[in-house]
Design a protein around this motif. Structure first.
Motif, short mmCIF file in Angstrom:
data_model
loop_
_atom_site.label_atom_id
_atom_site.label_comp_id
_atom_site.label_asym_id
_atom_site.label_seq_id
_atom_site.Cartn_x
_atom_site.Cartn_y
_atom_site.Cartn_z
N LEU A 16 0.83 -1.20 0.00
CA LEU A 16 0.00 0.00 0.00
C LEU A 16 0.87 1.26 0.00
O LEU A 16 0.59 2.23 -0.74
CB LEU A 16 -0.93 0.00 1.22
N LEU A 17 1.93 1.24 0.80
CA LEU A 17 2.84 2.38 0.84
C LEU A 17 3.52 2.58 -0.52
O LEU A 17 3.68 3.72 -0.99
CB LEU A 17 3.90 2.17 1.93
N ILE A 18 3.89 1.48 -1.16
CA ILE A 18 4.50 1.57 -2.49
C ILE A 18 3.52 2.18 -3.49
O ILE A 18 3.90 3.02 -4.32
CB ILE A 18 4.96 0.17 -2.95
N ALA A 156 13.21 10.83 -5.21
CA ALA A 156 13.09 10.34 -3.83
C ALA A 156 12.08 9.20 -3.73
O ALA A 156 12.31 8.19 -3.06
CB ALA A 156 12.69 11.49 -2.91
N THR A 157 10.95 9.36 -4.42
CA THR A 157 9.94 8.30 -4.38
C THR A 157 10.45 7.03 -5.08
O THR A 157 10.17 5.92 -4.63
CB THR A 157 8.63 8.76 -5.04
N ALA A 162 12.15 1.49 -4.54
CA ALA A 162 13.15 0.44 -4.76
C ALA A 162 13.59 -0.18 -3.44
O ALA A 162 13.75 -1.41 -3.33
CB ALA A 162 14.35 1.03 -5.49
N TYR A 163 13.77 0.64 -2.43
CA TYR A 163 14.20 0.16 -1.11
C TYR A 163 13.14 -0.76 -0.50
O TYR A 163 13.45 -1.86 -0.03
CB TYR A 163 14.47 1.36 -0.20
N ILE A 164 11.90 -0.29 -0.51
CA ILE A 164 10.82 -1.08 0.11
C ILE A 164 10.57 -2.36 -0.69
O ILE A 164 10.40 -3.45 -0.12
CB ILE A 164 9.54 -0.24 0.22
#
Length: 665
Positions: A16-18, A156-157, A162-164
Motif C-alpha cells: 500500500l505504501l508503495i 526520492a519516491t 526500490a528500497y521497500i
C-alpha cells in the motif's frame, strides 16, 4: 500469475505504501512535460508573459482601454503611483476583450491570435517601463525551480519504492525457501523419488530466486505502468492536440511486436528450466559417483552426456537471450520513430500557428510515457509468465502432502529402556515392484531383547527396520510398540524412541562432537564421550589433533568407512533411546572392533530393545534370537545354535561364511 500476487498478501502494508509513493511519482513525472511546455512557449517564445491581460498599464493605455471597454477594465485595475496594476485575477470576459483588442485583425481560433496579442502586450510593458529581459528571466527561473523540485520528489519516491520493494521481495524469498525446506524435510522417499533430488534443489534455489526478482519488478513496474499509461492518455486528451493518432499507431506496433516475441520466447523459458534440472541431476550423480567413474575410466562418456545437455541448454539460453536483447533496441526504435512522426506531423500545425513548439515537446514526452508504460507491460508479459512457471513449480512442492503423516498419540510413561515391538501380518511392496519386499510378517521383538535379522540380499531385512521407523508404510497388517499402533503415534514421539543407524552412513560437515551429538540441540560432554566409547570411536577421535573438535567433511569423506560407521553408531547410542536399530552397521569395521562394540552394547545398553540387520553370522550370533528371511518371508527363528540344526537357509549362510574364512586364512 495469481500465485505471484498472493505472495504479497503478507506485506500488504508495504505494498500500500508503495502504491502511494508510485502515485506521487507518476503525478510528478506527468507534471514535468507541462513545465517544459510553458518554459518553451511562455518563457522563451512569449518572453515570460502568460496572459493577454497586461499586469501593468501606462496612464495613456489605461485611458484607451477604459474608454473602449468601460467597467470590465476600470474594475480590474487600480492606480499605484504613476501606473495602473491588475488588482485581481482577470475574468474570462476581460481576457477575451484584451485578446480581441491586442490581436485586432487576427481571426479567432488557433494560437496565432494569442501570440499576436502577446507581441502587442510587450509594447504595452515597454511603455510602462517594465524590464522585459528581467521579466523573462524571473519566469524561466521560477518554472525551472519547480521542475527541479518535482524532479527531486520523483527521484526520492523512486529510491523509496526500490528500497521497500527489495525488502519485501527478499523477505518473501526467505519465507518461501523456509517453507520449501520445511516441506521437503517432511517428505518421505516416495515424494523425493517423485520429484527427484536435482529438481528439488533447483526449485528451492533457482525458482525461488526467479520469484524474488519478479516480485521486485511487480512492485516497481506492474503498478506504475498502468498509472503512467492512463495518466499520459488523460494528459494528451486534455491538450486537445490533433496528433493522438501517432501514439495509437506506435502502441499498436509495440503490441504486435510483443505478441510475436511472446510466442517465440515463452516455450523456451519452460524448456530451459527443465534443462537446468537435468544439468543439476547429472552434476549431482557424477560428483557422488566420481570414484566409480574414475575406477572404470568413464570420464569421457560422462563428459559427453553432460556436454549434450549443456549444449542444448546453451542453444535454448542463447535464443532466449538474443530475443530478449533484441527486444530493447526494437522498442527504442519504435519509440524514436514515433517521436520523429510526431515532429513531422506536428510541424505543419506549428507553421499554421495551431500548436506551439512547447506543445510538440510536451506531446512527445507524454507519448514516450505512454509507449514506455506499454513497453514495461510488454516486458512484464514475458518476465511474469516465466516467474509464474517458477511459482507453479514451487507451489507444487508446498501443496504436496507427505505420504506418511503422524497421529496424535505420544509415549507418556517415560520408560527408560526397551519397548516391545509386534508385527502382525505385515506386507509391503516398493512402488513399481512386481512382488512384495516383505510379505505376511508376523513376529515379536521382546522388550529389552536383542534380535538379529539375516538373509540373502534383497530379502527385506532393511525394509523391516524402515517399517518400524515409518520411513515406509505397510500395505497390510499393523505394527505396535508396547501395544500402541505406530500409525497413531506422532512421528516425533515414534522416532524419538528409536536410535537408528542406516545402511548408508552419512556424516554432516562440522566436527566429531557435532556429528555425535546431532540428535540433541546441545551437546552433553559426558554422554557424548560415553557414546563414542561404546561405539569404539573414542580411540581414533582422540588421537586426532583436535580430538572431538576435529573437522569432518560433508559425507565424512575424510574418514574411512569403518570410522564413519563408528561415528554413526555413537550418534545412535547418544540418544539413549529404548529401541536401537542397526542396519548392516558393522560391515566396514574389523572383527576385533565389532566384538568390542557388541560387548559394550551388551554391557552398557542392556535392557534396550536392539535389532541388528547383518549379512554376517558373526555379527548376530550372540543375539537373544535370530530371524531368518528368505524372499520377504520369515522362514525360521531361534538362537544361533538352534538355527544351525533346524534352518537350511541359515546353515547355508553359515557354511558359506565359514568356508570363506578358511580360504582367507
Amino acid at each position: 500469475m495469481r500465485l505471484l500476487f498472493s505472495y504479497l498478501r503478507k506485506s500488504w502494508k508495504a505494498v500500500l505504501l508503495i502504491l502511494i509513493l508510485l502515485s506521487v511519482k507518476v503525478a510528478s513525472d506527468l507534471a514535468l512535460p507541462y513545465y517544459t511546455s510553458v518554459i518553451v512557449n511562455v518563457g522563451i517564445q512569449q518572453g515570460g508573459i502568460e496572459s493577454p491581460v497586461p499586469e501593468l498599464l501606462s496612464p495613456a493605455e489605461f485611458t484607451i482601454l477604459s474608454e473602449t471597454y468601460g467597467t470590465p477594465v476600470t474594475a480590474s485595475y487600480t492606480l499605484e503611483g504613476e501606473l495602473y496594476r491588475l488588482s485581481e485575477q482577470p475574468a474570462a470576459e476581460l481576457s477575451s476583450l484584451m485578446e480581441e483588442h491586442y490581436a485586432d485583425g487576427i481571426p479567432p481560433g488557433g494560437r496565432g491570435r494569442h501570440l499576436s496579442a502577446i507581441e502587442r502586450i510587450k509594447d504595452v510593458y515597454r511603455d510602462a517601463g517594465v524590464d522585459l529581459t528581467a521579466l523573462q528571466r524571473r519566469y524561466i527561473l521560477s518554472q525551472g525551480l519547480w521542475m527541479i523540485l518535482i524532479t527531486f520528489v520523483s527521484a526520492a519516491t523512486s529510491i523509496a519504492v526500490a528500497y521497500i520493494a527489495s525488502g519485501v521481495a527478499a523477505e518473501t524469498g526467505r519465507d518461501l525457501r523456509e517453507r520449501v525446506f520445511h516441506t521437503v524435510l517432511s517428505f518421505h522417499q516416495r515424494e523425493i523419488d517423485r520429484f527427484g533430488t536435482p529438481t528439488l534443489i533447483t526449485r528451492s534455489t533457482n525458482d525461488v530466486t526467479q520469484i524474488q526478482n519478479s516480485l521486485v519488478m511487480i512492485l516497481r513496474v506492474v503498478f506504475i505502468a498502468p498509472l503512467m499509461g492512463i495518466g499520459g492518455v488523460i494528459q494528451v486528451l486534455a491538450t486537445g492536440t490533433p496528433l493522438t493518432w501517432t501514439i495509437a499507431l506506435g502502441v499498436g506496433i509495440l503490441i504486435v511486436t510483443v505478441i510475436v516475441m511472446f510466442q517465440l520466447v515463452m516455450p523456451r523459458f519452460r524448456r530451459r528450466q527443465l534443462l537446468v534440472d537435468s544439468i543439476n541431476g547429472i552434476l549431482r550423480q557424477s560428483l557422488k559417483g566420481l570414484l566409480v567413474i574414475r575406477s572404470f575410466s568413464r570420464q569421457n562418456s560422462e563428459t559427453e552426456k553432460f556436454e549434450q545437455t549443456n549444449d542444448e541448454t546453451m542453444r535454448v539460453s542463447r535464443f532466449v537471450n538474443r530475443a530478449m536483447s533484441a527486444m530493447h533496441p526494437i522498442m527504442m526504435l519504435i519509440m524514436n520513430l514515433t517521436a520523429i512522426l510526431i515532429v513531422f506531423a506536428g510541424s505543419s500545425y506549428v507553421l499554421s500557428s495551431q500548436m506551439q513548439v512547447g506543445d510538440i515537446m510536451a506531446f512527445i514526452q507524454y507519448s514516450m510515457m505512454i509507449i514506455m508504460s506499454f513497453l514495461m507491460i510488454s516486458m512484464l508479459s514475458i518476465m511474469l509468465p516465466r516467474a509464474a512457471i517458477s511459482a507453479q513449480r514451487v507451489e507444487e512442492i508446498l501443496r504436496t502432502e507427505s505420504s506418511i503423516t503422524g497421529g496424535e498419540t505420544v509415549f507418556t510413561d517415560g520408560k527408560p529402556r526397551g519397548r516391545e515391538i509386534v508385527f502382525d501380518r505385515v506386507s509391503y511392496t516398493f512402488p513399481g515392484a512386481q512382488k512384495p519386499a516383505v510379505q505376511d510378517i508376523s513376529c515379536t521383538f521382546p522388550s529389552g531383547s536383542s534380535t538379529g535379522i539375516i538373509g540373502s540380499t534383497g530379502c527385506g531385512k532393511s525394509t523391516i527396520l524402515n517399517l518400524i521407523g515409518r520411513y515406509v508404510e505397510p500395505e497390510k497388517g499393523s505394527i505396535t510398540i508396547d501395544g500402541t499402533d505406530i500409525s497413531s503415534l506422532t512421528l516425533f514421539s515414534l522416532r524419538d524412541a528409536i536410535g537408528y543407524v542406516p545402511q548408508s552412513t552419512y556424516l554432516f560437515s562440522g566436527n566429531a562432537s557435532e556429528n555425535i551429538s546431532f540428535p540433541s540441540r546441545t551437546a552433553d560432554t559426558d554422554a557424548l564421550r560415553e557414546a563414542a566409547k561404546a561405539a569404539d570411536a573414542d580411540t581414533f577421535v582422540e588421537e586426532r589433533e583436535q580430538g572431538y573438535q576435529s573437522g569432518i567433511t560433508s559425507g565424512g569423506t575424510n574418514l574411512s568407512g569403518g570410522q564413519r560407521q563408528r561415528i554413526a553408531i555413537a550418534r545412535a547410542l547418544y540418544t539413549r533411546s529404548p529401541i536401537l536399530l542397526f542396519d548392516d552397521s558393522f560391515s566396514a569395521v574389523d572383527s576385533a572392533t565389532e566384538r568390542r562394540i557388541r560387548q559394550s552394547l551388551a554391557l552398557k545398553h542392556a535392557g534396550t530393545t536392539t535389532i541388528i540387520v547383518s549379512q554376517k553370522v558373526s555379527t548376530i550370533r550372540d543375539c537373544d534370537s535370530i530371524i531368518v528371511l528368505d524372499e520377504g518371508r520369515i522362514v525360521s527363528r531361534g538362537t544361533h545354535e538352534e538355527l544351525l540344526h533346524i534352518c537350511p537357509v541359515y546353515q547355508e549362510i553359515a557354511a558359506s561364511q565359514e568356508a570363506a574364512q578358511e580360504v582367507t586364512v
